[in-house]
Design a protein around this motif. Sequence first.
Motif, mmCIF file in Angstrom:
data_model
loop_
_atom_site.group_PDB
_atom_site.id
_atom_site.type_symbol
_atom_site.label_atom_id
_atom_site.label_comp_id
_atom_site.label_asym_id
_atom_site.label_seq_id
_atom_site.Cartn_x
_atom_site.Cartn_y
_atom_site.Cartn_z
ATOM 1 N N GLY A 103 0.778 -1.222 0.000
ATOM 2 C CA GLY A 103 0.000 0.000 0.000
ATOM 3 C C GLY A 103 0.811 1.274 0.000
ATOM 4 N N ALA A 104 2.139 1.159 0.148
ATOM 5 C CA ALA A 104 2.988 2.348 0.267
ATOM 6 C C ALA A 104 3.185 3.039 -1.070
ATOM 7 N N ARG A 105 3.433 4.343 -0.995
ATOM 8 C CA ARG A 105 3.848 5.088 -2.178
ATOM 9 C C ARG A 105 5.320 4.842 -2.443
ATOM 10 N N ARG A 106 5.663 4.754 -3.724
ATOM 11 C CA ARG A 106 7.065 4.585 -4.115
ATOM 12 C C ARG A 106 7.590 5.820 -4.835
ATOM 13 N N THR A 107 6.747 6.831 -4.947
ATOM 14 C CA THR A 107 7.167 8.115 -5.505
ATOM 15 C C THR A 107 6.736 9.213 -4.539
ATOM 16 N N PRO A 147 8.835 9.381 -0.267
ATOM 17 C CA PRO A 147 8.328 8.130 0.316
ATOM 18 C C PRO A 147 8.973 7.855 1.671
ATOM 19 N N SER A 148 8.181 7.376 2.618
ATOM 20 C CA SER A 148 8.564 7.051 4.000
ATOM 21 C C SER A 148 8.877 8.281 4.845
ATOM 22 N N ALA A 149 8.737 9.476 4.288
ATOM 23 C CA ALA A 149 9.050 10.690 5.033
ATOM 24 C C ALA A 149 7.872 11.116 5.905
ATOM 25 N N CYS A 150 8.136 12.092 6.777
ATOM 26 C CA CYS A 150 7.110 12.675 7.626
ATOM 27 C C CYS A 150 7.193 14.189 7.507
ATOM 28 N N GLY A 151 6.044 14.861 7.407
ATOM 29 C CA GLY A 151 6.067 16.305 7.285
ATOM 30 C C GLY A 151 4.689 16.913 7.442
ATOM 31 N N PRO A 152 4.642 18.239 7.637
ATOM 32 C CA PRO A 152 3.357 18.926 7.807
ATOM 33 C C PRO A 152 2.643 19.103 6.469
ATOM 34 N N GLY A 169 -4.914 15.994 17.426
ATOM 35 C CA GLY A 169 -4.609 14.739 18.097
ATOM 36 C C GLY A 169 -5.265 13.533 17.454
ATOM 37 N N HIS A 170 -6.358 13.728 16.717
ATOM 38 C CA HIS A 170 -6.992 12.613 16.018
ATOM 39 C C HIS A 170 -6.068 12.085 14.926
ATOM 40 N N GLN A 171 -6.117 10.784 14.709
ATOM 41 C CA GLN A 171 -5.323 10.166 13.652
ATOM 42 C C GLN A 171 -6.244 9.661 12.546
ATOM 43 N N ILE A 172 -5.829 9.888 11.309
ATOM 44 C CA ILE A 172 -6.543 9.399 10.147
ATOM 45 C C ILE A 172 -5.537 8.694 9.249
ATOM 46 N N THR A 173 -6.026 7.833 8.371
ATOM 47 C CA THR A 173 -5.111 7.098 7.499
ATOM 48 C C THR A 173 -5.361 7.429 6.041
ATOM 49 N N MET A 174 -4.275 7.464 5.293
ATOM 50 C CA MET A 174 -4.303 7.772 3.861
ATOM 51 C C MET A 174 -4.246 6.464 3.078
ATOM 52 N N HIS A 175 -5.077 6.367 2.039
ATOM 53 C CA HIS A 175 -5.163 5.122 1.272
ATOM 54 C C HIS A 175 -5.099 5.416 -0.223
ATOM 55 N N GLU A 176 -4.212 4.668 -0.909
ATOM 56 C CA GLU A 176 -4.224 4.621 -2.371
ATOM 57 C C GLU A 176 -4.492 3.200 -2.839
ATOM 58 N N GLN A 177 -4.273 2.245 -1.934
ATOM 59 C CA GLN A 177 -4.692 0.865 -2.113
ATOM 60 C C GLN A 177 -5.359 0.463 -0.797
ATOM 61 N N ALA A 178 -5.639 -0.822 -0.611
ATOM 62 C CA ALA A 178 -6.318 -1.251 0.613
ATOM 63 C C ALA A 178 -5.501 -0.973 1.872
ATOM 64 N N PRO A 179 -4.214 -1.372 1.946
ATOM 65 C CA PRO A 179 -3.444 -1.031 3.148
ATOM 66 C C PRO A 179 -3.161 0.476 3.173
ATOM 67 N N PRO A 180 -3.016 1.062 4.363
ATOM 68 C CA PRO A 180 -2.737 2.502 4.446
ATOM 69 C C PRO A 180 -1.393 2.864 3.825
ATOM 70 N N ALA A 181 -1.372 3.994 3.138
ATOM 71 C CA ALA A 181 -0.116 4.523 2.593
ATOM 72 C C ALA A 181 0.550 5.474 3.573
ATOM 73 N N GLY A 182 -0.199 5.894 4.598
ATOM 74 C CA GLY A 182 0.356 6.807 5.576
ATOM 75 C C GLY A 182 -0.639 7.071 6.688
ATOM 76 N N THR A 183 -0.127 7.652 7.763
ATOM 77 C CA THR A 183 -0.953 8.040 8.900
ATOM 78 C C THR A 183 -0.735 9.511 9.186
ATOM 79 N N ALA A 184 -1.830 10.243 9.363
ATOM 80 C CA ALA A 184 -1.747 11.681 9.626
ATOM 81 C C ALA A 184 -2.331 11.980 10.998
ATOM 82 N N THR A 185 -1.611 12.784 11.764
ATOM 83 C CA THR A 185 -2.100 13.250 13.060
ATOM 84 C C THR A 185 -2.553 14.693 12.906
ATOM 85 N N ILE A 186 -3.807 14.961 13.189
ATOM 86 C CA ILE A 186 -4.365 16.302 13.009
ATOM 87 C C ILE A 186 -3.719 17.278 13.992
#
Length: 205
Positions: A103-107, A147-152, A169-186
């Motif tokens: 599910g991860a981004r490669r670009t 890819p694999s980075a963290c940022g605002p 503080g809420h967490q949401i997940t980003m999806h481009e396929q079924a598994p999450p591609a990332g997690t975002a903390t509001i």
Amino acid sequence: MDSLDPLRQAAVMVPRSATSEAGSTVADAIDYLDHNEYEVALDLLTELGEAYATETSYWNLLADAAAEMNLHRAKAWCHWRAAETVHGIIRADLRLVDPAQPGARRTAIPGDGILRPLWNVGLVMPEGHPDLRVARIWVERVPHLEPSACGPVRLAPLRPEGWRHLKPGHQITMHEQAPPAGTATITQATFPVAAFSRPGFRRSR
């Protein structure tokens, strides 16, 4: 640009008391305009737009000026801020999963609001399935997020009413396929006073 150019029209809308984080005022912006330093004036007026309660028309004027100067990212940012004055501001720290994971981004994620992934924001359909929502991503501070980075980032939902329950503080997940591609903390969720409601949905717990 003549005396009726969009930058001067925007400058008229800025309160004299408004001060940017760097301490600049609208008088500084006007001084740069008088010396034909239009790009610097645009930058100052953009900064000043964060210092008071701007209207959509203000950001549209700055976008028009950026378009005249072929400053495409500045134009896109001003249109983004114009939309935020109507729909609200959602900011988050986004962490992308490792490219080796499913599910991860490669670009890299482009920074100027092009990518429109799906997000699990904690809502579920009546049948119990996650009610995934679309939102564009604006990467702050840098042109893109590797890819694999963290940022605002800032998010622009296609249907903002489905995001109004979010709080820092809420967490949401980003999806481009079924598994999450990332997690975002509001980190910020600021919406207009008028509340939206949509029957038939509940939040997951």
